[in-house]
Design an enzyme around this catalytic site. Sequence first.
Site, PDB file in Angstrom:
ATOM      1  N   GLY A   1      66.081 -47.878  62.741  1.00 52.06           N
ATOM      2  CA  GLY A   1      66.421 -48.508  61.824  1.00 52.06           C
ATOM      3  C   GLY A   1      66.299 -46.897  60.649  1.00 52.06           C
ATOM      4  N   VAL A   2      66.477 -47.812  59.368  1.00 52.52           N
ATOM      5  CA  VAL A   2      65.110 -47.321  58.279  1.00 52.52           C
ATOM      6  C   VAL A   2      63.922 -46.687  58.393  1.00 52.52           C
ATOM      7  CG1 VAL A   2      64.919 -48.440  56.721  1.00 52.52           C
ATOM      8  CG2 VAL A   2      65.798 -46.655  55.922  1.00 52.52           C
ATOM      9  N   ASP A   3      62.990 -47.582  59.363  1.00 55.84           N
ATOM     10  CA  ASP A   3      61.389 -47.184  59.277  1.00 55.84           C
ATOM     11  C   ASP A   3      62.140 -46.668  60.192  1.00 55.84           C
ATOM     12  OD1 ASP A   3      58.937 -47.912  59.280  1.00 55.84           O
ATOM     13  OD2 ASP A   3      59.158 -50.204  60.861  1.00 55.84           O
TER      14      ASP A   3
ATOM     15  N   ASP B   1      71.358 -40.392  53.685  1.00 49.99           N
ATOM     16  CA  ASP B   1      69.681 -40.590  54.666  1.00 49.99           C
ATOM     17  C   ASP B   1      69.138 -40.866  53.052  1.00 49.99           C
ATOM     18  OD1 ASP B   1      67.988 -40.232  55.455  1.00 49.99           O
ATOM     19  OD2 ASP B   1      68.991 -38.975  57.047  1.00 49.99           O
ATOM     20  N   ILE B   2      68.581 -41.924  52.714  1.00 51.10           N
ATOM     21  CA  ILE B   2      67.074 -41.976  52.173  1.00 51.10           C
ATOM     22  C   ILE B   2      66.419 -41.238  52.363  1.00 51.10           C
ATOM     23  CG2 ILE B   2      65.556 -43.651  53.224  1.00 51.10           C
ATOM     24  CD1 ILE B   2      66.364 -45.368  50.254  1.00 51.10           C
TER      25      ILE B   2
ATOM     26  N   ASN C   1      58.419 -53.764  58.575  1.00 48.33           N
ATOM     27  CA  ASN C   1      58.245 -55.050  59.487  1.00 48.33           C
ATOM     28  C   ASN C   1      56.703 -55.343  59.419  1.00 48.33           C
ATOM     29  OD1 ASN C   1      56.383 -54.375  62.591  1.00 48.33           O
ATOM     30  ND2 ASN C   1      58.556 -53.732  62.591  1.00 48.33           N
TER      31      ASN C   1
ATOM     32  N   SER D   1      67.087 -55.763  55.348  1.00 45.00           N
ATOM     33  CA  SER D   1      67.292 -56.846  55.969  1.00 45.00           C
ATOM     34  C   SER D   1      68.999 -56.988  56.528  1.00 45.00           C
ATOM     35  CB  SER D   1      67.426 -58.132  55.354  1.00 45.00           C
ATOM     36  OG  SER D   1      65.461 -58.617  55.370  1.00 45.00           O
ATOM     37  N   THR D   2      69.763 -55.873  56.095  1.00 43.63           N
ATOM     38  CA  THR D   2      70.876 -56.718  56.617  1.00 43.63           C
ATOM     39  C   THR D   2      71.418 -55.431  57.900  1.00 43.63           C
ATOM     40  OG1 THR D   2      71.949 -54.336  55.892  1.00 43.63           O
ATOM     41  CG2 THR D   2      72.066 -56.617  54.316  1.00 43.63           C
ATOM     42  N   GLY D   3      69.954 -54.741  58.585  1.00 48.10           N
ATOM     43  CA  GLY D   3      69.974 -54.256  59.780  1.00 48.10           C
ATOM     44  C   GLY D   3      69.803 -55.289  60.888  1.00 48.10           C
TER      45      GLY D   3
END
Length: 182
Positions: free
Chosen positions: A39-41, A17-18, A31, A128-130
Amino acid sequence: MDTLTIGERTLKLEQGDITRYAVDAIVNAANSTLLGGGGVDGAIHRAGGHAIFNECLAIVGRRGPLPAGQAVKTTGGRMPAKNVIHTVGPVWHGGKRDEASTLASCYRESLRVAEQYGLKTVAFPSISTGAFGYPVAEAAAVALGTVAEFLRSEAVTVREVTFVLYDAATFGAYADALEALV
Ligand code: AR6
């Protein structure tokens, strides 16, 4: 394979987990509004708190929405990371809209921002992969190729880049791509 050494610099892959990483900067897959999302955002804004949101609001007020492929820096707020570098990945449209060069730009511009502030350690998620739908094997090749090239030819202050991959499948795709790269 999970580590690549380039002279005195290192590129590493880890699963995790970043928001828990105590590095100079973590990178957010944001975005263009910079005002948060899923997501991560979402995880970064939740963990970092209002200081990040307020700085993002001021940046967008000053310069407008952040175009895909560019990057800006805010505080890390309450997270262990000192800073967050926000970048906007491409939405996947089947590979016909130059998605690979926009994705490469995300990694390069994020590292250029890190260099501007003299940062040494940076952690990236899989941009971009989510929600944005970029196929992970292809994204991993672009991500690792771009970062390795930056560490080889452009980095001055940045000496360690860690990819923090959230799930085992994404970690596996990056490990395969790293093997193919060397
Ligand atoms: N640590 C590391 N990686 C994570 C974490 C975490 N805590 N949480 C999720 N991931 P996504 P995108 C992984 O969708 O595709 C947002 O709504 C996740 O499993 O976060 O660039 C933004 O506001 C996946 O592997 O980012 C944008 O609107 C990777 O992070 C949009 O989504 C990226 O997935 C951006 O979409």
